[in-house]
Design a protein around this motif. Structure first.
Motif, PDB file in Angstrom:
ATOM      1  N   ALA A  12      16.767  -0.878  -5.942  1.00  0.00           N
ATOM      2  CA  ALA A  12      16.371  -2.290  -6.046  1.00  0.00           C
ATOM      3  C   ALA A  12      15.446  -2.680  -4.900  1.00  0.00           C
ATOM      4  CB  ALA A  12      17.610  -3.176  -6.061  1.00  0.00           C
ATOM      5  N   ALA A  13      15.724  -2.200  -3.698  1.00  0.00           N
ATOM      6  CA  ALA A  13      14.856  -2.500  -2.549  1.00  0.00           C
ATOM      7  C   ALA A  13      13.477  -1.877  -2.744  1.00  0.00           C
ATOM      8  CB  ALA A  13      15.497  -2.003  -1.260  1.00  0.00           C
ATOM      9  N   LEU A  14      13.433  -0.676  -3.293  1.00  0.00           N
ATOM     10  CA  LEU A  14      12.146  -0.038  -3.581  1.00  0.00           C
ATOM     11  C   LEU A  14      11.367  -0.855  -4.611  1.00  0.00           C
ATOM     12  CD1 LEU A  14      10.250   2.385  -3.179  1.00  0.00           C
ATOM     13  CD2 LEU A  14      11.491   3.513  -5.043  1.00  0.00           C
ATOM     14  N   ALA A  15      12.053  -1.327  -5.630  1.00  0.00           N
ATOM     15  CA  ALA A  15      11.413  -2.172  -6.647  1.00  0.00           C
ATOM     16  C   ALA A  15      10.843  -3.437  -6.018  1.00  0.00           C
ATOM     17  CB  ALA A  15      12.413  -2.528  -7.750  1.00  0.00           C
ATOM     18  N   ALA A  16      11.601  -4.061  -5.137  1.00  0.00           N
ATOM     19  CA  ALA A  16      11.131  -5.283  -4.477  1.00  0.00           C
ATOM     20  C   ALA A  16       9.933  -4.993  -3.580  1.00  0.00           C
ATOM     21  CB  ALA A  16      12.269  -5.901  -3.664  1.00  0.00           C
ATOM     22  N   ALA A  17       9.943  -3.864  -2.920  1.00  0.00           N
ATOM     23  CA  ALA A  17       8.808  -3.497  -2.067  1.00  0.00           C
ATOM     24  C   ALA A  17       7.549  -3.286  -2.906  1.00  0.00           C
ATOM     25  CB  ALA A  17       9.139  -2.247  -1.266  1.00  0.00           C
ATOM     26  N   TYR A  18       7.672  -2.557  -4.007  1.00  0.00           N
ATOM     27  CA  TYR A  18       6.517  -2.357  -4.880  1.00  0.00           C
ATOM     28  C   TYR A  18       6.025  -3.680  -5.454  1.00  0.00           C
ATOM     29  CZ  TYR A  18       6.187   2.731  -5.052  1.00  0.00           C
ATOM     30  OH  TYR A  18       5.976   4.049  -4.738  1.00  0.00           O
ATOM     31  N   ARG A  19       6.945  -4.584  -5.742  1.00  0.00           N
ATOM     32  CA  ARG A  19       6.553  -5.892  -6.277  1.00  0.00           C
ATOM     33  C   ARG A  19       5.691  -6.657  -5.280  1.00  0.00           C
ATOM     34  NH1 ARG A  19      11.302  -9.780  -6.533  1.00  0.00           N
ATOM     35  NH2 ARG A  19      10.845  -9.719  -4.330  1.00  0.00           N
ATOM     36  N   ARG A  20       5.973  -6.500  -3.982  1.00  0.00           N
ATOM     37  CA  ARG A  20       5.236  -7.245  -2.955  1.00  0.00           C
ATOM     38  C   ARG A  20       3.927  -6.595  -2.518  1.00  0.00           C
ATOM     39  NH1 ARG A  20      10.632  -8.372  -1.445  1.00  0.00           N
ATOM     40  NH2 ARG A  20      10.810  -6.611  -0.035  1.00  0.00           N
ATOM     41  N   LEU A  21       3.769  -5.307  -2.717  1.00  0.00           N
ATOM     42  CA  LEU A  21       2.582  -4.611  -2.218  1.00  0.00           C
ATOM     43  C   LEU A  21       1.256  -5.211  -2.693  1.00  0.00           C
ATOM     44  CD1 LEU A  21       3.620  -0.863  -2.185  1.00  0.00           C
ATOM     45  CD2 LEU A  21       3.110  -2.327  -0.232  1.00  0.00           C
ATOM     46  N   PRO A  22       1.098  -5.581  -3.954  1.00  0.00           N
ATOM     47  CA  PRO A  22      -0.187  -6.161  -4.361  1.00  0.00           C
ATOM     48  C   PRO A  22      -0.499  -7.489  -3.657  1.00  0.00           C
ATOM     49  CG  PRO A  22       1.044  -5.474  -6.282  1.00  0.00           C
ATOM     50  CD  PRO A  22       1.968  -5.369  -5.108  1.00  0.00           C
ATOM     51  N   LEU A  23       0.508  -8.194  -3.219  1.00  0.00           N
ATOM     52  CA  LEU A  23       0.284  -9.473  -2.557  1.00  0.00           C
ATOM     53  C   LEU A  23      -0.417  -9.321  -1.212  1.00  0.00           C
ATOM     54  CD1 LEU A  23       3.713 -11.188  -3.311  1.00  0.00           C
ATOM     55  CD2 LEU A  23       1.546 -11.457  -4.531  1.00  0.00           C
ATOM     56  N   VAL A  24      -0.252  -8.166  -0.594  1.00  0.00           N
ATOM     57  CA  VAL A  24      -0.896  -7.921   0.701  1.00  0.00           C
ATOM     58  C   VAL A  24      -2.071  -6.954   0.563  1.00  0.00           C
ATOM     59  CG1 VAL A  24       1.128  -8.492   2.071  1.00  0.00           C
ATOM     60  CG2 VAL A  24       0.803  -6.151   1.295  1.00  0.00           C
ATOM     61  N   GLY A  25      -2.430  -6.622  -0.664  1.00  0.00           N
ATOM     62  CA  GLY A  25      -3.607  -5.811  -0.918  1.00  0.00           C
ATOM     63  C   GLY A  25      -3.458  -4.337  -0.637  1.00  0.00           C
ATOM     64  N   GLU A  26      -2.233  -3.838  -0.594  1.00  0.00           N
ATOM     65  CA  GLU A  26      -2.008  -2.432  -0.278  1.00  0.00           C
ATOM     66  C   GLU A  26      -2.161  -1.509  -1.485  1.00  0.00           C
ATOM     67  OE1 GLU A  26      -1.539  -1.063   2.743  1.00  0.00           O
ATOM     68  OE2 GLU A  26      -1.842  -3.053   3.584  1.00  0.00           O
ATOM     69  N   ILE A  27      -2.045  -2.043  -2.682  1.00  0.00           N
ATOM     70  CA  ILE A  27      -2.065  -1.218  -3.893  1.00  0.00           C
ATOM     71  C   ILE A  27      -2.474  -2.103  -5.063  1.00  0.00           C
ATOM     72  CG2 ILE A  27       0.376  -1.614  -4.385  1.00  0.00           C
ATOM     73  CD1 ILE A  27       0.593   1.289  -5.316  1.00  0.00           C
ATOM     74  N   GLU A  28      -3.058  -1.489  -6.065  1.00  0.00           N
ATOM     75  CA  GLU A  28      -3.457  -2.230  -7.261  1.00  0.00           C
ATOM     76  C   GLU A  28      -2.213  -2.712  -8.017  1.00  0.00           C
ATOM     77  OE1 GLU A  28      -6.528  -3.065  -8.363  1.00  0.00           O
ATOM     78  OE2 GLU A  28      -7.196  -2.303  -6.427  1.00  0.00           O
ATOM     79  N   PRO A  29      -2.266  -3.912  -8.573  1.00  0.00           N
ATOM     80  CA  PRO A  29      -1.096  -4.459  -9.267  1.00  0.00           C
ATOM     81  C   PRO A  29      -0.559  -3.576 -10.390  1.00  0.00           C
ATOM     82  CG  PRO A  29      -2.686  -6.188  -8.897  1.00  0.00           C
ATOM     83  CD  PRO A  29      -3.349  -4.896  -8.492  1.00  0.00           C
ATOM     84  N   ASN A  30      -1.426  -2.993 -11.198  1.00  0.00           N
ATOM     85  CA  ASN A  30      -0.924  -2.191 -12.330  1.00  0.00           C
ATOM     86  C   ASN A  30      -0.032  -1.059 -11.853  1.00  0.00           C
ATOM     87  OD1 ASN A  30      -2.187  -3.758 -14.234  1.00  0.00           O
ATOM     88  ND2 ASN A  30      -3.956  -2.425 -14.422  1.00  0.00           N
ATOM     89  N   GLY A  31      -0.470  -0.332 -10.850  1.00  0.00           N
ATOM     90  CA  GLY A  31       0.321   0.778 -10.332  1.00  0.00           C
ATOM     91  C   GLY A  31       1.601   0.312  -9.672  1.00  0.00           C
TER      92      GLY A  31
END
Length: 64
Positions: A12-31
């Motif tokens: 669940a923590a990994l899911a939450a981290a991936y959910r936040r990554l696009p907000l800071v521009g670290e990864i494309e939203p689709n991925g």
């Protein structure tokens, strides 16, 4: 998760981290959202009512 792949909180923590990554521009939203969904689903397989995993899926449903 390497030490304990059945630890729902880690998934669940990994899911939450991936959910936040696009907000800071670290990864494309689709991925990121695909990985977030995968991790949240794994958490829910382990703990069907896990609140953080459910929250991630709800956020993804409204954004993606």
């Amino acid at each position: 998760m390497t030490l304990d792949p059945s630890y729902a909180d880690a998934w669940a923590a990994l899911a939450a981290a991936y959910r936040r990554l696009p907000l800071v521009g670290e990864i494309e939203p689709n991925g990121a959202f695909t990985e977030a969904e995968r991790a949240a689903e794994r958490a829910l397989d382990l703990a069907p009512n896990h609140p953080e995993a459910l929250s991630v899926l709800g956020t993804l449903a409204s954004w993606y």
